[in-house]
Design a protein around this motif. Sequence first.
Motif, PDB file in Angstrom:
ATOM      1  N   ASP A   1      31.228  -2.943 -32.405  1.00 15.22           N
ATOM      2  CA  ASP A   1      32.635  -3.011 -32.757  1.00 15.22           C
ATOM      3  C   ASP A   1      33.424  -1.764 -32.382  1.00 15.22           C
ATOM      4  OD1 ASP A   1      34.673  -4.039 -35.497  1.00 15.22           O
ATOM      5  OD2 ASP A   1      34.180  -5.131 -33.686  1.00 15.22           O
TER       6      ASP A   1
ATOM      7  N   GLU B  69      37.218   1.773 -40.816  1.00 11.31           N
ATOM      8  CA  GLU B  69      37.284   0.709 -39.814  1.00 11.31           C
ATOM      9  C   GLU B  69      37.902  -0.565 -40.374  1.00 11.31           C
ATOM     10  OE1 GLU B  69      36.489   1.021 -36.350  1.00 11.31           O
ATOM     11  OE2 GLU B  69      36.864   3.011 -37.188  1.00 11.31           O
ATOM     12  N   LEU B  70      37.704  -0.821 -41.668  1.00  8.78           N
ATOM     13  CA  LEU B  70      38.391  -1.955 -42.280  1.00  8.78           C
ATOM     14  C   LEU B  70      39.902  -1.752 -42.217  1.00  8.78           C
ATOM     15  CD1 LEU B  70      38.551  -4.550 -43.942  1.00  8.78           C
ATOM     16  CD2 LEU B  70      38.248  -3.149 -46.006  1.00  8.78           C
TER      17      LEU B  70
ATOM     18  N   ARG C 168      41.568  -0.062 -40.089  1.00  8.62           N
ATOM     19  CA  ARG C 168      42.004  -0.257 -38.702  1.00  8.62           C
ATOM     20  C   ARG C 168      42.106  -1.753 -38.372  1.00  8.62           C
ATOM     21  NH1 ARG C 168      41.297   3.651 -35.575  1.00  8.62           N
ATOM     22  NH2 ARG C 168      39.299   4.288 -36.485  1.00  8.62           N
ATOM     23  N   HIS C 169      41.117  -2.529 -38.786  1.00  4.75           N
ATOM     24  CA  HIS C 169      41.138  -3.971 -38.513  1.00  4.75           C
ATOM     25  C   HIS C 169      42.292  -4.663 -39.230  1.00  4.75           C
ATOM     26  CE1 HIS C 169      37.578  -4.866 -36.052  1.00  4.75           C
ATOM     27  NE2 HIS C 169      37.045  -3.809 -36.621  1.00  4.75           N
ATOM     28  N   LEU C 170      42.736  -4.081 -40.326  1.00 14.47           N
ATOM     29  CA  LEU C 170      43.862  -4.667 -41.050  1.00 14.47           C
ATOM     30  C   LEU C 170      45.203  -4.156 -40.555  1.00 14.47           C
ATOM     31  CD1 LEU C 170      42.450  -4.656 -44.701  1.00 14.47           C
ATOM     32  CD2 LEU C 170      42.493  -6.545 -43.050  1.00 14.47           C
TER      33      LEU C 170
ATOM     34  N   ARG D  24      41.646 -12.079 -44.678  1.00 11.63           N
ATOM     35  CA  ARG D  24      41.148 -11.507 -43.416  1.00 11.63           C
ATOM     36  C   ARG D  24      39.859 -10.720 -43.610  1.00 11.63           C
ATOM     37  NH1 ARG D  24      46.182  -8.383 -40.940  1.00 11.63           N
ATOM     38  NH2 ARG D  24      44.593  -7.873 -39.380  1.00 11.63           N
TER      39      ARG D  24
ATOM     40  N   LEU E 265      33.615 -10.178 -40.553  1.00 21.87           N
ATOM     41  CA  LEU E 265      34.196  -8.862 -40.312  1.00 21.87           C
ATOM     42  C   LEU E 265      33.389  -7.787 -41.026  1.00 21.87           C
ATOM     43  CD1 LEU E 265      36.344  -6.813 -39.432  1.00 21.87           C
ATOM     44  CD2 LEU E 265      37.718  -7.531 -41.409  1.00 21.87           C
TER      45      LEU E 265
ATOM     46  N   ARG F 201      30.275  -6.820 -39.221  1.00 23.30           N
ATOM     47  CA  ARG F 201      30.517  -5.961 -38.061  1.00 23.30           C
ATOM     48  C   ARG F 201      30.771  -4.516 -38.493  1.00 23.30           C
ATOM     49  NH1 ARG F 201      33.800 -10.263 -36.538  1.00 23.30           N
ATOM     50  NH2 ARG F 201      35.716  -9.024 -36.626  1.00 23.30           N
ATOM     51  N   LEU F 202      31.498  -4.348 -39.573  1.00 22.35           N
ATOM     52  CA  LEU F 202      31.763  -2.997 -40.062  1.00 22.35           C
ATOM     53  C   LEU F 202      30.478  -2.332 -40.540  1.00 22.35           C
ATOM     54  CD1 LEU F 202      35.014  -3.649 -42.148  1.00 22.35           C
ATOM     55  CD2 LEU F 202      34.831  -2.976 -39.746  1.00 22.35           C
TER      56      LEU F 202
END
Length: 264
Positions: free
Chosen positions: A6, A60-61, A63-65, A210, A215, A218-219
Amino acid sequence: METLSDGLRTVTAVRYVTPLRSGGSVPGVVEADDLGTYVVKFTGSAQGRKALVAEVIVGELARHLGLPVPELVLVDFDPAVAAGEPHQEVRDLLRASAGVNLGMDYLPGAADFTPGALDIDPMESARILWLDAFTANVDRTVHSSNLMTWPPAGHQKPRLWLIDHGASLVFHHRWESAADAVGKGYDFRSHALGPPGPHLAAADAELAHRVTPGLLRRLAAAVPDVWLAGEPGFGTPDDVRDAYVAHLASRARYSARWLPQEMS
């Protein structure tokens, strides 16, 4: 350099620039073989590896949000690159941190956030409040916001950046009672962005769905095995990853339990 799951990259430290004594963990500014400069948090610090696990998963969560977080990288660190460090306590920290550590992209000229210094969109503020409540971040307060503004005034329009998530995921310090924390509420009273406003419900509707198990897997996969190995009560690093995924997926699913009662 190599690309890990990721998008989390591994770089090698080539020069230790200076320690940063403003934080209790004494991170350091390090130059790496990709020509980048990073603020590195070390595995040998008093906060230990769990703080770095939280940094990766929560950073990273975020960032994904869609929230702004400086790039995180894994830093292969050889204490020999800091042979000239004059302070014994810092040398001891670096010697205890050989191997994989965590770096955050250095933002030159970044300033600590102070209330009123930046016009923050109410929805962006609500998203940050939601993230901190979801991840039980106890360290984004009026006394220590762990928010930066960058770039400096006079360049582009400054924006808010989220840093330092090592004090999140407090449940992982007592796995035997983690299930009891799935619905635990969050104390917003001392949060750096103030008490939640009417936009928090909209942030929950936007973000909770989300945070899927896929997800989260992956994190968790981006966390190095060496930071998870030997966790009491777990057989393998993947068992620990599964526990993070299960806990956080449940917390996202049942957000009504930990959001303010007037929203539920």
